[in-house]
Design an enzyme around this catalytic site. Structure first.
Site, PDB file in Angstrom:
ATOM      1  N   TYR A 164       0.780  -1.214  -0.086  1.00 43.64           N
ATOM      2  CA  TYR A 164       0.007  -0.148  -0.119  1.00 43.64           C
ATOM      3  C   TYR A 164       1.074   1.256  -0.134  1.00 43.64           C
ATOM      4  O   TYR A 164       1.855   1.436   0.725  1.00 43.64           O
ATOM      5  CB  TYR A 164      -0.826   0.095   0.974  1.00 43.64           C
ATOM      6  CG  TYR A 164      -1.620   1.324   1.298  1.00 43.64           C
ATOM      7  CD1 TYR A 164      -2.672   1.815   0.554  1.00 43.64           C
ATOM      8  CD2 TYR A 164      -1.322   2.146   2.425  1.00 43.64           C
ATOM      9  CE1 TYR A 164      -3.337   2.932   0.694  1.00 43.64           C
ATOM     10  CE2 TYR A 164      -1.705   3.349   2.524  1.00 43.64           C
ATOM     11  CZ  TYR A 164      -2.758   3.737   1.552  1.00 43.64           C
ATOM     12  OH  TYR A 164      -3.461   5.109   1.681  1.00 43.64           O
ATOM     13  N   HIS A 194      -4.102  16.481  -3.727  1.00 42.95           N
ATOM     14  CA  HIS A 194      -4.177  16.536  -2.188  1.00 42.95           C
ATOM     15  C   HIS A 194      -4.016  17.964  -1.777  1.00 42.95           C
ATOM     16  O   HIS A 194      -4.344  18.544  -0.660  1.00 42.95           O
ATOM     17  CB  HIS A 194      -3.406  15.662  -1.465  1.00 42.95           C
ATOM     18  CG  HIS A 194      -3.740  14.402  -1.263  1.00 42.95           C
ATOM     19  ND1 HIS A 194      -4.371  13.593  -2.474  1.00 42.95           N
ATOM     20  CD2 HIS A 194      -4.440  13.386  -0.362  1.00 42.95           C
ATOM     21  CE1 HIS A 194      -4.671  12.337  -2.363  1.00 42.95           C
ATOM     22  NE2 HIS A 194      -4.751  12.212  -0.961  1.00 42.95           N
ATOM     23  N   ASN A 307       1.664  12.594   5.010  1.00 43.00           N
ATOM     24  CA  ASN A 307       0.758  11.643   5.840  1.00 43.00           C
ATOM     25  C   ASN A 307       1.057  11.976   7.477  1.00 43.00           C
ATOM     26  O   ASN A 307       1.954  11.485   7.753  1.00 43.00           O
ATOM     27  CB  ASN A 307       0.731  10.555   5.364  1.00 43.00           C
ATOM     28  CG  ASN A 307      -0.406   9.561   6.095  1.00 43.00           C
ATOM     29  OD1 ASN A 307      -1.207  10.058   6.878  1.00 43.00           O
ATOM     30  ND2 ASN A 307      -0.670   8.317   5.573  1.00 43.00           N
ATOM     31  N   TYR A 395     -14.627  36.651  44.845  1.00 38.48           N
ATOM     32  CA  TYR A 395     -13.927  35.188  44.302  1.00 38.48           C
ATOM     33  C   TYR A 395     -12.870  35.427  43.138  1.00 38.48           C
ATOM     34  O   TYR A 395     -12.107  34.907  43.044  1.00 38.48           O
ATOM     35  CB  TYR A 395     -15.115  34.398  43.621  1.00 38.48           C
ATOM     36  CG  TYR A 395     -16.224  33.822  44.539  1.00 38.48           C
ATOM     37  CD1 TYR A 395     -16.063  33.754  45.844  1.00 38.48           C
ATOM     38  CD2 TYR A 395     -17.099  33.010  44.124  1.00 38.48           C
ATOM     39  CE1 TYR A 395     -16.949  33.292  46.924  1.00 38.48           C
ATOM     40  CE2 TYR A 395     -17.943  32.421  45.037  1.00 38.48           C
ATOM     41  CZ  TYR A 395     -17.877  32.557  46.203  1.00 38.48           C
ATOM     42  OH  TYR A 395     -18.923  32.221  46.949  1.00 38.48           O
ATOM     43  N   ARG A 398     -10.011  36.157  45.545  1.00 41.73           N
ATOM     44  CA  ARG A 398      -9.658  35.396  46.597  1.00 41.73           C
ATOM     45  C   ARG A 398      -9.484  33.807  45.939  1.00 41.73           C
ATOM     46  O   ARG A 398      -8.616  33.119  46.444  1.00 41.73           O
ATOM     47  CB  ARG A 398     -11.157  35.227  47.302  1.00 41.73           C
ATOM     48  CG  ARG A 398     -10.524  34.390  48.788  1.00 41.73           C
ATOM     49  CD  ARG A 398     -11.861  34.264  49.753  1.00 41.73           C
ATOM     50  NE  ARG A 398     -13.030  35.237  49.441  1.00 41.73           N
ATOM     51  CZ  ARG A 398     -14.167  34.807  49.679  1.00 41.73           C
ATOM     52  NH1 ARG A 398     -14.272  33.485  50.198  1.00 41.73           N
ATOM     53  NH2 ARG A 398     -15.264  35.070  49.283  1.00 41.73           N
ATOM     54  N   PHE A 444      -1.504   8.102  11.872  1.00 43.74           N
ATOM     55  CA  PHE A 444      -1.750   9.657  11.557  1.00 43.74           C
ATOM     56  C   PHE A 444      -3.214  10.108  12.163  1.00 43.74           C
ATOM     57  O   PHE A 444      -3.379  11.257  11.751  1.00 43.74           O
ATOM     58  CB  PHE A 444      -2.230   9.439  10.165  1.00 43.74           C
ATOM     59  CG  PHE A 444      -3.244   7.957   9.733  1.00 43.74           C
ATOM     60  CD1 PHE A 444      -4.639   8.513   9.819  1.00 43.74           C
ATOM     61  CD2 PHE A 444      -2.663   6.947   9.191  1.00 43.74           C
ATOM     62  CE1 PHE A 444      -5.531   7.421   9.744  1.00 43.74           C
ATOM     63  CE2 PHE A 444      -3.830   5.986   8.894  1.00 43.74           C
ATOM     64  CZ  PHE A 444      -5.279   6.124   8.992  1.00 43.74           C
ATOM     65  N   GLU A 529     -11.981   6.591   5.150  1.00 43.60           N
ATOM     66  CA  GLU A 529     -11.613   7.214   6.279  1.00 43.60           C
ATOM     67  C   GLU A 529     -12.761   7.466   7.099  1.00 43.60           C
ATOM     68  O   GLU A 529     -13.423   8.856   6.866  1.00 43.60           O
ATOM     69  CB  GLU A 529     -10.802   8.608   5.753  1.00 43.60           C
ATOM     70  CG  GLU A 529      -9.605   8.112   5.029  1.00 43.60           C
ATOM     71  CD  GLU A 529      -8.816   9.046   4.133  1.00 43.60           C
ATOM     72  OE1 GLU A 529      -9.200  10.029   4.167  1.00 43.60           O
ATOM     73  OE2 GLU A 529      -7.843   8.834   3.523  1.00 43.60           O
TER      74      GLU A 529
END
Length: 655
Positions: A164, A194, A307, A395, A398, A444, A529
C-alpha cells in the site's frame, strides 16, 4: 550574469541584465517585451515604449523610481512586480504582507544549528525554529536510520511487491496496483491532487514550524523518505523558502493531508512560495533564487511527505507555549489588580493550599505571596487598609489560586501530549527496516492532539473569564472606590468604558470557540476514512482563544496600572512597581480620553514577548528558593484566639 524575476499580470518573467547601471525603466521595458512576445495579440497592449507602469519590489512592496539604477535598488535574483497603467494589481499576485509578523519583517538569517533526530524536539524548540532562531541539521544517527528505511522501499519496488502507498493507489484505490514505470507520477499526482486547501496562508513563522516538524518526523527513519529528499527539505528550511499553505482543509485523519501536500508542492517547485528575499512568488523562481532545485519524488515519498499530524501539532505547540506564557503573567496582573482593589493576601496562606494540594493551585498561591508579601516587599497600599472592615474579597481575587491553578495543570497535561506527538512517527504505512517490513496502522489519526487542544482552549479561556470580571471591578466605582472607568472628569471622558466592552466581547467569542471540534466527525474518502479528528480546527481555534486571553489580560494590566495612578503617592510592592514601570515605558497614564487601541496592542506585545514575566520572575524565584518567611499579618478577614504560629517557611529558615 545578474538576473531579475519580474511579475507582469499573470506571468513571471526572467530578465537577465548584463549592465546593472541600467535603470528600472529599462528593466520594466525588457520585461514587457518578453510578456508581449509570448502573446499572439500582444496581450492587448500597444507598443512597449508607449506604456507606462509602476514597479514595486516584492519584498516590502516599496515603489521603485523609474530613473534609479538597478544596482542601487535591487539585488541579484530580486523579485519585482510591474503594474501597467490602467491595470489593477494582478489578482494572482500575493503581496509581502499576508501573515507576515513583526518577527518575519525583521528576519535575520540565524547562525546556530539545532540537530534533529526525531526523538528529542520540544514545543519550545519548535516555536524557536518557527521564529527563525536556528537552522537545522540531522544527527548522524538519524541519517543512518533514514538510509536503512529507504533501502527497504527500494527493495520492495525492485522485487515488484504489492505494498500500500508504494506500488498501489491510495484510500479507496488501495487495491489498484500501479506499474513501476508510473510510480514517480503516482507520488507527484498524490501531492498535486491533495493540495486542495483554502483560506489565508499560514504565516511564515507557522510554515517554518510545520516544515521543521515534518523534517523531525521523517528523521525518525520510519517513513521511507530518501536522504537526498530530506536534505533538500532541510536546505529549503535553512534558506527560509516556505510554501503557500492554506490554513483550512484538514480533517485531521488521515493526518493533515491537504496542508502537508501544499508544503510539499512548493518544494517540488510548484505553487507559490515565500522567502524573506523574494516575498511571495512562484515556487520554482524562489527556489532558483536561493540556488535550490525542486525535489523529484521517488516511490513512497509523496505519501511520506503528506501523511501525519504536523499541522495540528505545530499549531498546538505554539498554542501551548503561548498559553504557558500568558498563564504565568496572568498571576502577576491579577496580583496588581488585587493591590489596586485593596484586597488581602490571607487567602494565599500556604496552609490553606496544602489542604487541597493540586500542583497548579499551590504554585499560583506561591506566586501571589511572592509578589504581595508585605514583610518581603513592603506595600504602602496594603498597609493603608490593613484594618479596614471588609470581611473577605470577591471570588475573582480570593479564588485566583484555584481558578488559575487548574489552568496551569491543564497546560502541563496538554504540553506533555504535544511533546509526545512532536516526536512521534505519524504517517502510513510505517517502515520497519530492522524487521524488513512495512505495516499499515493508524498513527496518522489526530485524536490525541485534537482532544488535548480542545481541552487547552477550555482551560485557558478561564483566565480571560475571570480577568474580565476583575476589569469590571476596577471600572465600577461602587466596587473599586476609584473614579468611574478610571478617568477624571467622567462624562467628558469615558476612560476604560469601551475597553471593558472589548474584553467582554472577546470573552463571549471564546465561549463559542471553546466548543470542542473533536466531538465532530464526518466520513471521508468514500467511507475509507470513516472517523476523523477535526484536529486542524481544534488547533486554529485554540490559538484564537489564547490570543483573546492575551488581549483581555492586556486590558486588565492597563486598567490596573491606571488604578495605581489614583492611589499615589502610595506605592505597591517592589516587584509590582517594576511591572508598573514596564507598562509606563510603553503607555503613559490616562489624563483624558485618547485613541486606545494602540495602548492595548502595545501591552499585548509586552505579554507576547513575556516582558511582564521577565520583570517579576527574579522576585518570584528568590522568594521560592531563599525560604523567606511567609507574612501572616493580622486582618479582619481572619479570626485567631492567639498570635499566629510561625509559617512553615520561617521554621525552615530557623532550622
Amino acid at each position: 550574469m545578474p538576473r531579475y524575476t519580474v511579475h507582469v499580470r499573470d506571468e513571471w518573467l526572467a530578465v537577465p541584465c548584463r549592465d546593472t547601471t541600467c535603470n528600472i525603466q529599462w528593466l520594466g521595458y525588457e520585461a514587457l517585451k518578453r510578456y508581449i512576445k509570448n502573446k499572439p495579440d500582444n496581450g492587448g497592449l500597444k507598443a512597449v515604449k508607449d506604456l507606462s507602469f509602476v514597479a514595486r519590489r516584492c519584498q516590502g512592496q516599496g515603489i521603485l523610481d523609474a530613473d534609479d539604477t538597478i544596482e542601487d535598488v535591487l539585488e541579484d535574483n530580486d523579485f519585482v512586480e510591474l503594474v501597467i497603467a490602467g491595470d489593477a494589481m494582478s489578482t494572482d499576485f500575493i503581496p509581502f504582507q499576508p501573515g507576515v509578523s513583526h518577527l518575519t519583517a525583521g528576519y535575520r538569517e540565524p547562525e546556530d544549528y539545532l540537530s534533529l533526530d526525531g526523538n528529542s524536539l520540544t514545543s519550545t524548540d519548535l516555536v524557536n525554529l518557527g521564529q527563525g532562531l536556528y537552522k537545522i541539521k540531522l544527527t548522524a544517527e538519524a541519517e543512518v536510520k533514514v538510509v536503512k528505511s529507504r533501502e527497504l522501499i527500494d527493495t520492495i519496488v525492485k522485487e515488484n511487491k504489492v505494498v500500500y502507498g508504494i506500488t498501489t493507489g491510495f484510500g479507496k484505490f488501495a487495491r489498484t496496483v500501479i506499474p513501476v514505470s508510473k510510480l514517480k507520477e503516482l507520488q507527484e499526482n498524490l501531492v498535486r491532487s491533495h493540495s486542495a486547501g483554502v483560506g489565508s496562508p499560514l504565516s511564515p513563522e507557522r510554515t517554518r514550524m510545520l516544515l521543521a516538524l515534518r523534517i523531525n518526523v521523517l528523521a525518525k527513519g520510519h517513513s521511507g523518505i530518501s536522504l537526498e529528499t530530506l536534505q533538500a527539505m532541510i536546505k529549503a528550511y535553512n534558506a527560509s523558502c516556505l510554501s503557500f499553505v492554506p490554513e483550512k482543509g484538514t480533517v485531521g485523519a488521515s493526518g493533515d493531508l491537504s496542508p502537508l501536500s501544499h508544503l510539499a508542492l512548493g518544494i517540488m517547485g510548484e505553487g507559490m512560495m515565500w522567502s524573506p528575499k523574494s516575498g511571495w512568488a512562484e515556487a520554482k523562481y524562489v527556489l532558483e533564487a536561493h540556488g535550490l532545485k525542486p525535489i523529484s519524488l521517488k516511490p513512497k515519498e509523496g505519501l511520506a511527505l503528506i501523511n501525519g499530524t504536523q499541522m495540528i501539532t505545530s499549531l498546538g505547540a505554539e498554542a501551548v507555549e503561548r498559553a504557558q506564557a500568558i498563564a504565568r503573567q496572568a498571576d502577576i496582573i491579577a496580583a496588581l489588580t488585587l493591590e489596586v482593589l485593596k484586597g488581602t493576601t490571607k487567602a494565599f496562606d500556604s496552609d490553606i493550599h496544602r489542604l487541597r494540594p493540586h500542583p497548579g493551585q499551590i504554585e499560583v498561591a506561591m506566586r501571589f505571596r511572592s509578589l504581595l508579601d508585605s514583610d518581603h516587599h513592603p506595600s504602602e497600599i496594603a498597609e493603608s487598609h490593613r484594618f479596614c472592615d471588609r470581611v473577605q474579597d470577591a471570588y475573582t481575587m480570593r479564588c485566583c489560586p484555584q481558578v488559575h491553578g487548574v489552568v496551569n495543570d491543564t497546560i502541563a497535561f496538554v504540553k506533555n501530549i504535544i511533546n509526545t506527538e512532536i516526536n512521534s512517527a505519524t504517517d502510513n504505512p510505517m517502515v520497519f527496516a530492522d524487521r524488513g517490513e512495512t505495516i499499515s496502522g493508524g498513527n496518522f489519526h489526530g485524536e490525541y492532539p485534537a482532544k488535548a487542544l480542545d481541552f487547552l482552549a477550555i482551560g485557558i479561556h478561564e483566565l480571560a473569564s475571570i480577568s474580565e470580571r476583575r476589569i469590571e471591578r476596577l471600572c465600577n466605582p461602587s466596587l473599586s472606590e476609584l473614579p468611574a472607568f478610571l478617568v477624571n472628569e467622567g462624562g467628558l471622558n469615558s476612560g476604560f468604558m469601551i475597553a471593558h466592552c472589548t474584553a467582554a466581547s472577546l470573552v463571549s467569542e471564546n465561549k463559542v470557540l471553546c466548543h470542542p471540534s473533536s466531538v465532530d466527525s464526518l466520513s471521508t474518502s468514500a467511507a475509507t476514512e470513516d472517523h476523523v479528528s477535526m484536529g486542524g480546527w481544534a488547533a486554529r481555534k485554540a490559538l484564537r482563544v489564547v490570543e483573546h486571553v492575551e488581549q483581555v489580560l492586556a486590558i486588565e494590566l492597563l486598567a490596573a496600572c491606571q488604578g495605581i495612578e489614583f492611589l499615589r503617592p502610595l506605592r505597591t510592592t517592589t516587584p509590582l512597581e517594576k511591572v508598573y514601570d514596564l507598562v509606563r515605558c510603553s503607555v503613559k497614564p490616562w489624563i483624558k480620553d485618547r485613541f486606545m487601541s494602540p495602548d492595548i496592542e502595545a501591552i499585548h506585545r509586552l505579554l507576547l514577548d513575556q516582558k511582564v514575566w521577565q520583570v517579576a520572575q527574579p522576585y518570584i524565584d528568590k522568594y521560592q528558593t531563599e525560604y523567606i518567611p511567609e507574612s501572616r499579618p493580622g486582618s479582619p478577614t481572619a479570626f485567631s484566639l492567639q498570635d499566629p504560629p510561625p509559617s512553615p517557611r520561617k521554621r525552615v529558615r530557623h532550622e
